[in-house]
Structure formats: structure tokens, C-alpha cells
Design an enzyme around this catalytic site. Structure first.
Site, PDB file in Angstrom:
ATOM      1  N   LYS A  11       0.836  -1.132  -0.071  1.00 46.35           N
ATOM      2  CA  LYS A  11      -0.021  -0.011   0.124  1.00 46.35           C
ATOM      3  C   LYS A  11       1.020   1.171   0.211  1.00 46.35           C
ATOM      4  O   LYS A  11       0.601   2.278  -0.780  1.00 46.35           O
ATOM      5  CB  LYS A  11      -0.846  -0.038   1.175  1.00 46.35           C
ATOM      6  CG  LYS A  11      -1.481   1.193   1.458  1.00 46.35           C
ATOM      7  CD  LYS A  11      -2.150   1.229   2.733  1.00 46.35           C
ATOM      8  CE  LYS A  11      -1.522   1.512   4.019  1.00 46.35           C
ATOM      9  NZ  LYS A  11      -1.011   2.885   4.443  1.00 46.35           N
ATOM     10  N   ASN A  12       1.887   1.199   0.861  1.00 45.12           N
ATOM     11  CA  ASN A  12       2.685   2.442   1.303  1.00 45.12           C
ATOM     12  C   ASN A  12       3.554   2.810  -0.357  1.00 45.12           C
ATOM     13  O   ASN A  12       4.401   3.800  -0.153  1.00 45.12           O
ATOM     14  CB  ASN A  12       3.384   2.609   2.353  1.00 45.12           C
ATOM     15  CG  ASN A  12       2.517   2.672   3.430  1.00 45.12           C
ATOM     16  OD1 ASN A  12       1.276   2.869   3.302  1.00 45.12           O
ATOM     17  ND2 ASN A  12       2.735   2.618   4.710  1.00 45.12           N
TER      18      ASN A  12
ATOM     19  N   CYS B  11      -3.587  12.566  13.733  1.00 47.63           N
ATOM     20  CA  CYS B  11      -4.231  11.187  13.833  1.00 47.63           C
ATOM     21  C   CYS B  11      -4.401  10.492  15.028  1.00 47.63           C
ATOM     22  O   CYS B  11      -3.667  10.772  15.778  1.00 47.63           O
ATOM     23  CB  CYS B  11      -4.174  10.706  12.249  1.00 47.63           C
ATOM     24  SG  CYS B  11      -2.622   9.686  12.268  1.00 47.63           S
TER      25      CYS B  11
ATOM     26  N   ARG C  57       1.778  14.129  13.465  1.00 44.35           N
ATOM     27  CA  ARG C  57       2.117  14.017  12.172  1.00 44.35           C
ATOM     28  C   ARG C  57       2.293  15.645  11.341  1.00 44.35           C
ATOM     29  O   ARG C  57       1.231  15.592  10.372  1.00 44.35           O
ATOM     30  CB  ARG C  57       1.226  13.010  11.516  1.00 44.35           C
ATOM     31  CG  ARG C  57       1.045  11.796  12.435  1.00 44.35           C
ATOM     32  CD  ARG C  57       0.513  10.447  11.725  1.00 44.35           C
ATOM     33  NE  ARG C  57       1.238  10.095  10.666  1.00 44.35           N
ATOM     34  CZ  ARG C  57       0.640   8.928   9.746  1.00 44.35           C
ATOM     35  NH1 ARG C  57      -0.341   8.661   9.924  1.00 44.35           N
ATOM     36  NH2 ARG C  57       1.518   8.766   8.753  1.00 44.35           N
TER      37      ARG C  57
ATOM     38  N   ASP D 240       5.423   0.286  11.967  1.00 38.89           N
ATOM     39  CA  ASP D 240       4.111  -0.401  11.628  1.00 38.89           C
ATOM     40  C   ASP D 240       3.942  -1.865  11.946  1.00 38.89           C
ATOM     41  O   ASP D 240       2.791  -2.374  11.550  1.00 38.89           O
ATOM     42  CB  ASP D 240       4.018  -0.208  10.065  1.00 38.89           C
ATOM     43  CG  ASP D 240       3.624   1.179   9.577  1.00 38.89           C
ATOM     44  OD1 ASP D 240       3.191   1.952  10.409  1.00 38.89           O
ATOM     45  OD2 ASP D 240       3.815   1.405   8.397  1.00 38.89           O
TER      46      ASP D 240
ATOM     47  N   ARG E 211      -8.801  -0.012   5.046  1.00 41.28           N
ATOM     48  CA  ARG E 211      -7.743   0.574   4.398  1.00 41.28           C
ATOM     49  C   ARG E 211      -6.580   0.184   3.825  1.00 41.28           C
ATOM     50  O   ARG E 211      -5.978   0.656   2.813  1.00 41.28           O
ATOM     51  CB  ARG E 211      -7.650   1.905   5.435  1.00 41.28           C
ATOM     52  CG  ARG E 211      -8.558   2.613   5.830  1.00 41.28           C
ATOM     53  CD  ARG E 211      -8.184   3.964   6.543  1.00 41.28           C
ATOM     54  NE  ARG E 211      -7.039   4.471   5.819  1.00 41.28           N
ATOM     55  CZ  ARG E 211      -6.465   5.707   6.259  1.00 41.28           C
ATOM     56  NH1 ARG E 211      -6.973   6.119   7.458  1.00 41.28           N
ATOM     57  NH2 ARG E 211      -5.668   6.385   5.906  1.00 41.28           N
TER      58      ARG E 211
HETATM   59  N1  EPU Z   1       7.403  14.275  10.844  1.00 39.88           N
HETATM   60  C1  EPU Z   1       7.549  15.612  11.193  1.00 39.88           C
HETATM   61  N2  EPU Z   1       7.578  16.464  10.307  1.00 39.88           N
HETATM   62  C2  EPU Z   1       7.339  16.038   8.865  1.00 39.88           C
HETATM   63  C3  EPU Z   1       7.055  14.674   8.519  1.00 39.88           C
HETATM   64  C4  EPU Z   1       7.241  13.767   9.556  1.00 39.88           C
HETATM   65  O1  EPU Z   1       7.876  15.961  12.190  1.00 39.88           O
HETATM   66  O2  EPU Z   1       7.324  16.824   8.060  1.00 39.88           O
HETATM   67  C5  EPU Z   1       7.655  13.072  11.952  1.00 39.88           C
HETATM   68  C6  EPU Z   1       6.095  12.617  12.388  1.00 39.88           C
HETATM   69  O3  EPU Z   1       5.381  13.031  12.833  1.00 39.88           O
HETATM   70  C7  EPU Z   1       6.567  11.182  12.672  1.00 39.88           C
HETATM   71  C8  EPU Z   1       8.028  10.891  12.094  1.00 39.88           C
HETATM   72  O4  EPU Z   1       8.612  12.152  11.800  1.00 39.88           O
HETATM   73  O5  EPU Z   1       6.960  11.110  14.247  1.00 39.88           O
HETATM   74  C9  EPU Z   1       8.175  10.154  10.826  1.00 39.88           C
HETATM   75  O6  EPU Z   1       7.196  10.221   9.962  1.00 39.88           O
HETATM   76  P1  EPU Z   1       7.003  10.061   8.495  1.00 39.88           P
HETATM   77  O7  EPU Z   1       6.759  11.317   7.666  1.00 39.88           O
HETATM   78  O8  EPU Z   1       8.148   9.084   8.024  1.00 39.88           O
HETATM   79  O9  EPU Z   1       5.567   9.098   8.497  1.00 39.88           O
HETATM   80  P2  EPU Z   1       4.640   9.273   7.133  1.00 39.88           P
HETATM   81  O10 EPU Z   1       5.400   9.409   5.841  1.00 39.88           O
HETATM   82  O11 EPU Z   1       3.508  10.078   7.322  1.00 39.88           O
HETATM   83  C10 EPU Z   1       4.615   6.857   6.456  1.00 39.88           C
HETATM   84  C11 EPU Z   1       3.894   5.540   6.422  1.00 39.88           C
HETATM   85  C12 EPU Z   1       3.241   5.074   7.573  1.00 39.88           C
HETATM   86  C13 EPU Z   1       4.459   4.791   8.379  1.00 39.88           C
HETATM   87  C14 EPU Z   1       5.513   5.935   8.734  1.00 39.88           C
HETATM   88  C15 EPU Z   1       6.598   5.610   9.481  1.00 39.88           C
HETATM   89  C16 EPU Z   1       2.902   6.261   4.174  1.00 39.88           C
HETATM   90  C17 EPU Z   1       1.792   6.419   3.139  1.00 39.88           C
HETATM   91  N3  EPU Z   1       2.802   6.053   5.489  1.00 39.88           N
HETATM   92  O12 EPU Z   1       4.033   7.648   7.129  1.00 39.88           O
HETATM   93  O13 EPU Z   1       2.549   4.214   7.632  1.00 39.88           O
HETATM   94  O14 EPU Z   1       3.821   4.688   9.905  1.00 39.88           O
HETATM   95  O15 EPU Z   1       5.844   6.435   7.228  1.00 39.88           O
HETATM   96  O16 EPU Z   1       7.286   4.495   8.813  1.00 39.88           O
HETATM   97  O17 EPU Z   1       3.848   5.538   3.521  1.00 39.88           O
HETATM   98  C18 EPU Z   1       0.721   2.820   8.042  1.00 39.88           C
HETATM   99  O18 EPU Z   1       0.642   2.072   6.928  1.00 39.88           O
HETATM  100  O19 EPU Z   1      -0.281   2.085   9.029  1.00 39.88           O
HETATM  101  C19 EPU Z   1       1.255   3.999   8.222  1.00 39.88           C
HETATM  102  C20 EPU Z   1       0.930   4.652   9.211  1.00 39.88           C
END
Ligand code: EPU
Length: 418
Positions: free
Chosen positions: A22-23, A118, A123, A306, A398
Site C-alpha cells: 500500500k505504502n 491522527c 504528524r 507499523d 484501508r
Molecule cells: N514528521 C515531522 N515532520 C514532517 C514529517 C514527519 O515531524 O514533516 C515526523 C512524524 O510526525 C513522525 C516521524 O516524523 O513522528 C516519521 O513520520 P513519517 O513522515 O516518516 O511518516 P509518514 O511518511 O507520514 C509513512 C507511512 C506510515 C508509517 C510511517 C513511518 C505511508 C503512506 N505512510 O508515514 O504508514 O507508519 O511512514 O514508517 O507511507 C501505515 O501504513 O499504517 C502507516 C501509518
């Protein structure tokens, strides 16, 4: 709202095919905005987030043809019709922010609703936005929307303050059409990032280093169509490995990349689980006795956040105390209180959970709070005495393709209540 009804105590045996990630599929679909030519994506998982992405991309002007029987999607965006990702879609799926980079790169404009917090944490997307500013865009917040604009993006050196998966993907996609060289440092090394880079390279992008912490992108004038097969879902695979392990089962997963699951495999071996991994396949043999083992979630190649909730369900069945540190998200223990309702002995202490096993779990009515928390409750239900009802199954839908069908095919007693 659908619910799942699970009778525990069955041992899982047989083979399960793992779906596409998915990701990886979500950013791959967003990448279709970067070209007017056709993208053919294979191994698309049939999960609700993909249907939400389809709705969003159609609003932006994409022609999207799904072929569920073949798990493919054909996409073509001859012209961007709208530059706006509206609130109702972004609030349903945060990954909608992945259209920001491609829209900005192709049209010089994007208007994307700011995602709120969320169930697992605040996030923010500040690191995405800071990166776009570095590439020359002006970014402002108006009425809950991020509005970004630029002439052509210009390559830049960007060092992420912390590692972000979708942030790395968003900026990598944007930089493919920027003028000059972009270097992304402290990038996410997740296999999904490398997969998107492979897709972009097939589309004509010049990218080196994806899958390492430094990614170099030399911008090109335009990208073309491509065919790309999405990598297997390592989180779905890890979820089944844990389900096989706790039920004393013998489960073979096919269509997997064992190398993407190294940290999960290593952790399971520490708990006494036997696993055989070969190309494209992993077999798990659940032991009679599980040993406790501490865990800290980390960015790839560390143990994925995850997979933390699913591991917590396993830890309730290990003989002793496991400490679980959640290092990525600030509020990702919502499953703990539901597991406790089933009899688990868990104490939460800030970012740390102390799980004392082995506890006898008993079936109960529980509420899923997010995607991976739901998977954890399903795993607990598989070993609990009696029936468990898992409510709010839409979280599972989802991100897991036909979870109950796959589990039933290997011996679980599970049914969906409409
Ligand atoms: N963060 C910030 N600022 C930003 C972006 C991230 O502070 O601009 C922080 C976040 O709050 C978090 C950390 O950095 O504490 C890591 O977040 P990341 O940005 O890596 O998460 P994401 O890209 O929003 C993806 C996956 C998530 C998975 C995370 C971590 C997708 C669509 N989603 O989210 O997947 O948990 O990376 O590996 O790729 C899931 O599939 O259940 C899911 C939540």
C-alpha cells in the site's frame, strides 16, 4: 459498520500470497501526475486507501482504469484539471499530501488541505514544506490549506531534520522535474522509497542513491510513461508472520522479499520462532513457548513502527517481560488498552510499554483505533479463548487486502458481520 468475529484457538497452516505494498502503491499513483503519458502499475493491493487515491487523482484530472482481477491500474493525466486536494479526501487519507510535490513540479501550483493529527500522533508535514521552499516554492497556509507556487522548481541541497518517508518521496518526485541537481540528505531508506525511485527512473528520471540516506536527483524537462510492478507489502507479510508464530502454526508466505523483513525475522528468531527464508518465500514455524524480547521501533532498516502493535500482541504470549519502545510516533499505543480488555498485562510509561506474559487472553468486544492497531487485535483474537468482536474494521480495510479471507484460507475461524 462492519465487524469481525473471530473464534480463537485455531492453528494457522498453509500458504498465503502477500499483496503489493500500500505504502508504495499510493506514491506510485501520485507519480502519474508527473507525466501526460500512461503509467501501468502492477501488483496494486485492493485496499480502500487505493480507492481513495483513485478518487483524488480523478479530481485532479487523471484517467484511472482499475483491473481488480489483475491487480493493475492504468493511469493517464493528459492535463491537470485541478490543483486542489480537498479536505474531505485528505482527512480520509493523509497520504493525499503526496500529490503536492508532483502537482508543484508539473504545474507550478498546488493547493492541498493540511492534514490534521491522527490516532497515532500529530504528524506534521513541516519537513515536506520546508523542502519545497528550498526548491524555490513559496508556501503559505490559508484557510486550512497549504498553497504552494513556483516558476520551475530549482534543485537544492536539503537535509531532513528527521527522517520522513512520505517527505522523502514527495521531494524526490518534485525534484525529478526541477532545474538542476537536488541532493536529499538524511532521507528515508524504506524499500517503498527505493521502489518509487525505480518507477521514476523508468519514467526517465535521473536518480541515484534511493534506498540509502543520500539521494541525488538531476532534474529533467519531462517524464514519460512506464510499466512498474509494486513491491510486496512487508507489513502485511510481517503481520502474517506474527499470526503464524503466536498460533503455533506453520505458514508459508509467497510473493515476499525476505530482505525487506530482516529486522522482523531477527526479532522473531530472538523470541524462539523458527523461520526459513528463501527467494520470494518465508515459512514461519510457531513454537510452543515464546521467549520475551525487548523492541525499539526505528526507521528502516530498523524494526518498523507499523509492526509494533502486532508485536505487542505476540509479547502477551511470551514467557516473561518485554519492553517495547515506540520511537517514531508519540501516541501509537492505542491497541494496548484494548489488549488489556482481553486480559493482557501491559503498563504504559510514556513512549514505553511493559508487557508481562504469558497471559491467557479471552475473547471480548474491542475497538480498532487505526490500521495496525486493528491487526494487533486480530492477532490477539486468534489466540484468545472464545469469541472476539473487532469493531471499526474500516481501519483494516484501508490497508489489508481481504485479511479475513486470507486468514480463513489458512484455518482461522473468522467472519465479517455486516
Ligand atoms: N514528521 C515531522 N515532520 C514532517 C514529517 C514527519 O515531524 O514533516 C515526523 C512524524 O510526525 C513522525 C516521524 O516524523 O513522528 C516519521 O513520520 P513519517 O513522515 O516518516 O511518516 P509518514 O511518511 O507520514 C509513512 C507511512 C506510515 C508509517 C510511517 C513511518 C505511508 C503512506 N505512510 O508515514 O504508514 O507508519 O511512514 O514508517 O507511507 C501505515 O501504513 O499504517 C502507516 C501509518
Amino acid at each position: 459498520m462492519d465487524k469481525l468475529r473471530i473464534q480463537g484457538g485455531k492453528c494457522l497452516q498453509g500458504a498465503v500470497r502477500i499483496s503489493g505494498a500500500k505504502n508504495s502503491a499510493l506514491p506510485a499513483m501520485a507519480a502519474s501526475l508527473l507525466t501526460s503519458e500512461e503509467l501501468l502499475l502492477e501488483n496494486i493491493p485492493l485496499v480502500n486507501d487505493i480507492y481513495t487515491a483513485r478518487r483524488l487523482l480523478r479530481e485532479l484530472g487523471a484517467q484511472v482504469e482499475f483491473d481488480p482481477s489483475n491487480h493493475t491500474v492504468r493511469m493517464r493525466v493528459p492535463k491537470i484539471e485541478s490543483i486542489e486536494a480537498p479536505y474531505d479526501l485528505v482527512k480520509t487519507m493523509r497520504a493525499s499530501v503526496l500529490v503536492l510535490g508532483p502537482l508543484l513540479a508539473r504545474t507550478g501550483k498546488a493547493r492541498v488541505s493540511m492534514p490534521g493529527g491522527c490516532a497515532i500522533g500529530a504528524r506534521p508535514i513541516n519537513l515536506h514544506l520546508k523542502g519545497f521552499e528550498k526548491l524555490g516554492a513559496t508556501v503559505k497556509m490559508e484557510h486550512g490549506y497549504v498553497e504552494a507556487a513556483c516558476e520551475r522548481l530549482r534543485g537544492a541541497n536539503i537535509v531532513f531534520d528527521r527522517i520522513t518517508v512520505t517527505g522523502t518521496e514527495n521531494l524526490m518526485m518534485a525534484a525529478t522535474l526541477a532545474e538542476g541537481r537536488t541532493v536529499l540528505e538524511n532521507s528515508a531508506m524504506e524499500p517503498e522509497v527505493a521502489d518509487i525511485a525505480d518507477l521514476l527512473i523508468r519514467m526517465g528520471a535521473r536518480i541515484e542513491g534511493a534506498g540509502t540516506s543520500t539521494i541525488t536527483i538531476d532534474g529533467v524537462r519531462e517524464l514519460k510513461g512506464a510499466t512498474h510492478r509494486i513491491i510486496p507489502d512487508r507489513i502485511e507479510a510481517g503481520t502474517f508472520l506474527i499470526a503464524g508464530a503466536v498460533t503455533e502454526g506453520e505458514l508459508t508466505l509467497t510473493d515476499v522479499v525476505p530482505g525487506h523483513l530482516s529486522s522482523v525475522i531477527e526479532k522473531l528468531r530472538e523470541t524462539g520462532v523458527a523461520l526459513d527464508a528463501e527467494t520470494g518465500k518465508i515459512t514461519v514455524y510457531g513454537p510452543h513457548d515464546l521467549s520475551p524480547s525487548d523492541l525499539t521501533t526505528r526507521e528502516y532498516p530498523g524494526f518498523a513502527t507499523d509492526m509494533q502493535a502486532q508485536y505487542m500482541a505476540l509479547a502477551t504470549q511470551a514467557n516473561g517481560i518485554s519492553l517495547i519502545n515506540e520511537n517514531i510516533f508519540e501516541n501509537r499505543f492505542m491497541h494496548a488498552s484494548e489488549l488489556m480488555r482481553m486480559g493482557a498485562n501491559i503498563r504504559l510509561d510514556g513512549p514505553r510499554a511493559i508487557v508481562a506474559g504469558k497471559t491467557r487472553l479471552t475473547g471480548a468486544s474491542v475497538i480498532a483505533s487505526d490500521l495496525r492497531a486493528s491487526a494487533s487485535l486480530v492477532i490477539a483474537a486468534l489466540v484468545a479463548d472464545g469469541y472476539t468482536i473487532v469493531d471499526r474494521v474500516y481501519h483494516l480495510d484501508r490497508g489489508y487486502e481481504k485479511l479475513e479471507d486470507k486468514l480463513r484460507s489458512v484455518g482461522a475461524q473468522i467472519e465479517r458481520l455486516k
